[in-house]
Each structure stands twice: as structure tokens, then as C-alpha cells.
Design an enzyme around this catalytic site. Structure first.
Site, PDB file in Angstrom:
ATOM      1  N   ASP A  42       8.259  -0.397   4.618  1.00  0.00           N
ATOM      2  CA  ASP A  42       7.415   0.307   5.579  1.00  0.00           C
ATOM      3  C   ASP A  42       6.302  -0.595   6.107  1.00  0.00           C
ATOM      4  O   ASP A  42       5.919  -0.511   7.272  1.00  0.00           O
ATOM      5  CB  ASP A  42       6.803   1.553   4.929  1.00  0.00           C
ATOM      6  CG  ASP A  42       7.810   2.689   4.785  1.00  0.00           C
ATOM      7  OD1 ASP A  42       8.954   2.536   5.260  1.00  0.00           O
ATOM      8  OD2 ASP A  42       7.446   3.727   4.203  1.00  0.00           O
ATOM      9  N   GLY A  43       5.771  -1.467   5.246  1.00  0.00           N
ATOM     10  CA  GLY A  43       4.696  -2.365   5.669  1.00  0.00           C
ATOM     11  C   GLY A  43       5.124  -3.307   6.778  1.00  0.00           C
ATOM     12  O   GLY A  43       4.332  -3.638   7.662  1.00  0.00           O
ATOM     13  N   ASN A 100      -0.196   4.911  10.321  1.00  0.00           N
ATOM     14  CA  ASN A 100      -0.659   5.561   9.093  1.00  0.00           C
ATOM     15  C   ASN A 100      -2.122   5.947   9.163  1.00  0.00           C
ATOM     16  O   ASN A 100      -2.462   7.117   9.056  1.00  0.00           O
ATOM     17  CB  ASN A 100      -0.434   4.649   7.882  1.00  0.00           C
ATOM     18  CG  ASN A 100       0.938   4.809   7.267  1.00  0.00           C
ATOM     19  OD1 ASN A 100       1.681   5.715   7.622  1.00  0.00           O
ATOM     20  ND2 ASN A 100       1.279   3.926   6.345  1.00  0.00           N
ATOM     21  N   ARG A 113     -21.482   9.215   1.599  1.00  0.00           N
ATOM     22  CA  ARG A 113     -21.899   8.065   0.794  1.00  0.00           C
ATOM     23  C   ARG A 113     -20.711   7.771  -0.116  1.00  0.00           C
ATOM     24  O   ARG A 113     -20.421   8.521  -1.051  1.00  0.00           O
ATOM     25  CB  ARG A 113     -23.154   8.417  -0.002  1.00  0.00           C
ATOM     26  CG  ARG A 113     -23.808   7.240  -0.699  1.00  0.00           C
ATOM     27  CD  ARG A 113     -25.208   7.632  -1.178  1.00  0.00           C
ATOM     28  NE  ARG A 113     -25.820   6.567  -1.945  1.00  0.00           N
ATOM     29  CZ  ARG A 113     -26.354   5.477  -1.437  1.00  0.00           C
ATOM     30  NH1 ARG A 113     -26.346   5.312  -0.125  1.00  0.00           N
ATOM     31  NH2 ARG A 113     -26.894   4.555  -2.202  1.00  0.00           N
ATOM     32  N   THR A 153       0.836  10.739   3.580  1.00  0.00           N
ATOM     33  CA  THR A 153       1.534  10.431   2.325  1.00  0.00           C
ATOM     34  C   THR A 153       1.287   8.993   1.877  1.00  0.00           C
ATOM     35  O   THR A 153       1.950   8.510   0.956  1.00  0.00           O
ATOM     36  CB  THR A 153       3.055  10.665   2.471  1.00  0.00           C
ATOM     37  OG1 THR A 153       3.554   9.914   3.580  1.00  0.00           O
ATOM     38  CG2 THR A 153       3.361  12.137   2.671  1.00  0.00           C
ATOM     39  N   ALA A 154       0.343   8.313   2.516  1.00  0.00           N
ATOM     40  CA  ALA A 154       0.045   6.915   2.181  1.00  0.00           C
ATOM     41  C   ALA A 154      -1.318   6.829   1.474  1.00  0.00           C
ATOM     42  O   ALA A 154      -1.559   7.529   0.497  1.00  0.00           O
ATOM     43  CB  ALA A 154       0.098   6.065   3.447  1.00  0.00           C
ATOM     44  N   TYR A 155      -2.216   5.997   1.981  1.00  0.00           N
ATOM     45  CA  TYR A 155      -3.517   5.769   1.339  1.00  0.00           C
ATOM     46  C   TYR A 155      -4.302   7.069   1.190  1.00  0.00           C
ATOM     47  O   TYR A 155      -4.949   7.320   0.172  1.00  0.00           O
ATOM     48  CB  TYR A 155      -4.291   4.752   2.178  1.00  0.00           C
ATOM     49  CG  TYR A 155      -5.563   4.212   1.569  1.00  0.00           C
ATOM     50  CD1 TYR A 155      -5.865   4.367   0.222  1.00  0.00           C
ATOM     51  CD2 TYR A 155      -6.472   3.506   2.358  1.00  0.00           C
ATOM     52  CE1 TYR A 155      -7.030   3.851  -0.321  1.00  0.00           C
ATOM     53  CE2 TYR A 155      -7.637   2.983   1.831  1.00  0.00           C
ATOM     54  CZ  TYR A 155      -7.910   3.162   0.494  1.00  0.00           C
ATOM     55  OH  TYR A 155      -9.057   2.652  -0.031  1.00  0.00           O
ATOM     56  N   LEU A 198      -3.275  10.058   0.676  1.00  0.00           N
ATOM     57  CA  LEU A 198      -2.782  10.822  -0.476  1.00  0.00           C
ATOM     58  C   LEU A 198      -3.354  10.263  -1.774  1.00  0.00           C
ATOM     59  O   LEU A 198      -3.773  11.017  -2.659  1.00  0.00           O
ATOM     60  CB  LEU A 198      -1.252  10.788  -0.503  1.00  0.00           C
ATOM     61  CG  LEU A 198      -0.562  11.564  -1.634  1.00  0.00           C
ATOM     62  CD1 LEU A 198      -0.864  13.051  -1.537  1.00  0.00           C
ATOM     63  CD2 LEU A 198       0.944  11.326  -1.609  1.00  0.00           C
ATOM     64  N   SER A 199      -3.405   8.937  -1.884  1.00  0.00           N
ATOM     65  CA  SER A 199      -3.961   8.298  -3.079  1.00  0.00           C
ATOM     66  C   SER A 199      -5.441   8.616  -3.251  1.00  0.00           C
ATOM     67  O   SER A 199      -5.950   8.637  -4.375  1.00  0.00           O
ATOM     68  CB  SER A 199      -3.772   6.777  -3.002  1.00  0.00           C
ATOM     69  OG  SER A 199      -2.409   6.434  -2.922  1.00  0.00           O
TER      70      SER A 199
END
Length: 260
Positions: A54-55, A123, A150, A163-165, A167-168
Site C-alpha cells: 500500500d505504501g 490516507n 495539546r 484504517t491506517a494511522y 486507527l492506531s
């Protein structure tokens, strides 16, 4: 027809897959060009194939968005939300492309404006700290002050990017066809800071209250905000034309990928 091929040669199977693609294209008398970081913005093609994960596909989002190109991602990486699992049957896949036997899955993009620059991301656009210090960012929605964060930064994600960063960082999962922005703080210094899901007509402005805030577009540093500067984000009128060779159910893919 001119086919552009963009490969991540750090992936073990990339060279082998490229050779198979080129063999089919030559047999069918289809012109092709190998693209890389240096020439990808200047070469003219009608169709784009990426080889990697994907990247690798994210690496060409700016080009396909600006030039309205269909893109087929061939997966030989780990995560494959966006790419197709056809590495073991390249001849079949390329023949379907040549015969126009595929369909387009449109994905929304987030469009970011900073000074005289425009960035497109499939994304997310992130504002992130450039040092170990926490940063302060003010969020405005349609010119109305909404919240001050902050935190370590803010993620402005599309439905695809949910569903990428995002989601994390604790953001929600959103079905990919929805034209929304998901605003998610990164490690906020407040328990009341939560994700926001905004409609496709909203315009988000983020003001930096700190120096040296990085602007990151789909994982790549695009610019830096200084104190008092704004970044504006909205859902773009441009869309990514993602080539699909067969129907995929989002929840089946999600279930499989989240297990990995």
C-alpha cells in the site's frame, strides 16, 4: 496506450513481477515506461501499475490525482487494503487491463492548502511534532473555533485512511466510500480529546501555536508550519481511481488484515 510501472525494488518479488508485466506488455505491443522518484511527475502515461505494498501506491497518489489516472496496485508487501493479490498470476491481471475487463473503485482524497502549495493524500494529512516536545494546535471548522489540542499532533484522515494511522491513534473505522474527514489527536494531553467525524462539505483549519510543526502527507514530510501559520484541509473534488479486478467486501478484507 502507455502504461507506467512504479516498483518498490526493496520488495523481494518486485523485479520478478516487473519482468512478467513487461513480457506481457511487449507481447501485446503496449508501450510502457518504468517510473521512479525522479521521473514520476514528468512522464506521461494513460495507466499506472504499482508493484509493492500500500505504501508504494501511496507514493503516486499526487500524480494520479492531478492527472486523473487509473492505478492498479500489485501487492508483494504485507498490508494490502489498496492493492490486488495477483502476484502469482500476472498474465491474467495484465490481460484484464488490456481488455478493459476491470472496474474502478473511487476513493476520496483529502486536499491540504498551505501558502501557495496544495497536497493530496489518500490516507491522511498529519500535523506532527518535530522534536520531543508536545505541541499546541487550534482546530477551526468552517472558520469556527472548535478545540485546542495539546498533543503529539493531529491526523486528518479520509475514510480510506481511517484504517491506517488514525486507527492506531484510537480513531473510528469508517466505510471507504464515505466522503468524510476523521480528525484524531495523537497522544492528547487530555482525556476529553476525542476523534471528530466531519461531513464532506466541511473545511478544517489548523493553526499552529508552536514552532516547527511538521506537515506529513501520506507518511511523507511535505512542509513545516511555524507558530501562527494555518493549514487548511477539505475533501477534494478529485478522487483516486483504484482499479479492481474483482469485487471485494470491505468487512472481509478488514477482518483478514486486522488479524495480521
Amino acid at each position: 496506450m502507455i502504461v507506467g510501472v512504479f516498483a518498490n525494488f526493496q520488495k523481494e518479488l518486485s523485479k520478478e513481477i516487473l519482468d512478467k508485466i513487461v513480457s506481457v506488455l511487449k507481447n501485446e505491443k503496449i508501450d510502457w515506461v518504468l517510473m521512479n522518484e525522479k521521473n514520476k511527475d514528468s512522464v506521461k502515461v494513460n495507466f499506472l501499475i504499482t508493484i509493492g505494498g500500500d505504501g508504494t501506491l501511496l507514493n503516486v497518489v499526487e500524480k494520479v490525482a492531478k492527472e486523473n489516472l487509473p492505478v492498479l496496485g500489485i501487492n508483494c508487501g504485507r498490508v494490502g487494503y489498496l492493492t490486488e493479490e495477483v502476484a502469482d498470476n500476472i498474465h491474467f491481471a495484465i490481460k484484464k487491463i488490456i481488455d478493459n475487463d476491470y472496474f474502478i473503485e473511487e476513493r476520496h482524497l483529502v486536499e491540504a492548502h498551505f501558502k501557495d502549495k496544495i497536497f493530496y493524500a489518500l490516507n491522511d494529512i498529519c500535523l506532527a511534532r518535530s522534536t520531543f516536545n508536545i505541541i499546541d494546535l487550534s482546530l477551526y471548522i468552517d472558520e469556527v473555533f472548535a478545540q485546542e489540542y495539546r498533543s503529539d499532533g493531529i491526523i486528518i484522515a479520509t475514510a480510506t485512511g481511517s484504517t491506517a494511522y488514525s486507527l492506531s491513534a484510537g480513531g473510528p473505522i469508517v466505510e471507504p466510500q464515505l466522503g468524510v474527514m476523521v480528525v484524531t489527536p495523537i497522544c492528547p494531553h487530555s482525556l476529553s480529546s476525542r476523534s471528530l467525524v466531519l461531513g464532506d462539505d466541511r473545511v478544517v483549519k489548523i493553526k499552529s501555536e508552536s514552532d516547527e510543526v511538521l506537515v506529513v502527507s501520506d507518511g511523507r514530510v511535505a512542509d513545516t508550519l511555524k507558530k501562527g501559520e494555518y493549514l487548511e484541509c477539505k475533501i477534494s473534488s478529485k478522487k483516486l481511481k483504484l482499479v479492481r479486478l474483482k469485487k471485494k467486501n470491505f468487512y472481509e478484507v478488514l477482518r483478514e488484515k486486522i488479524k495480521e
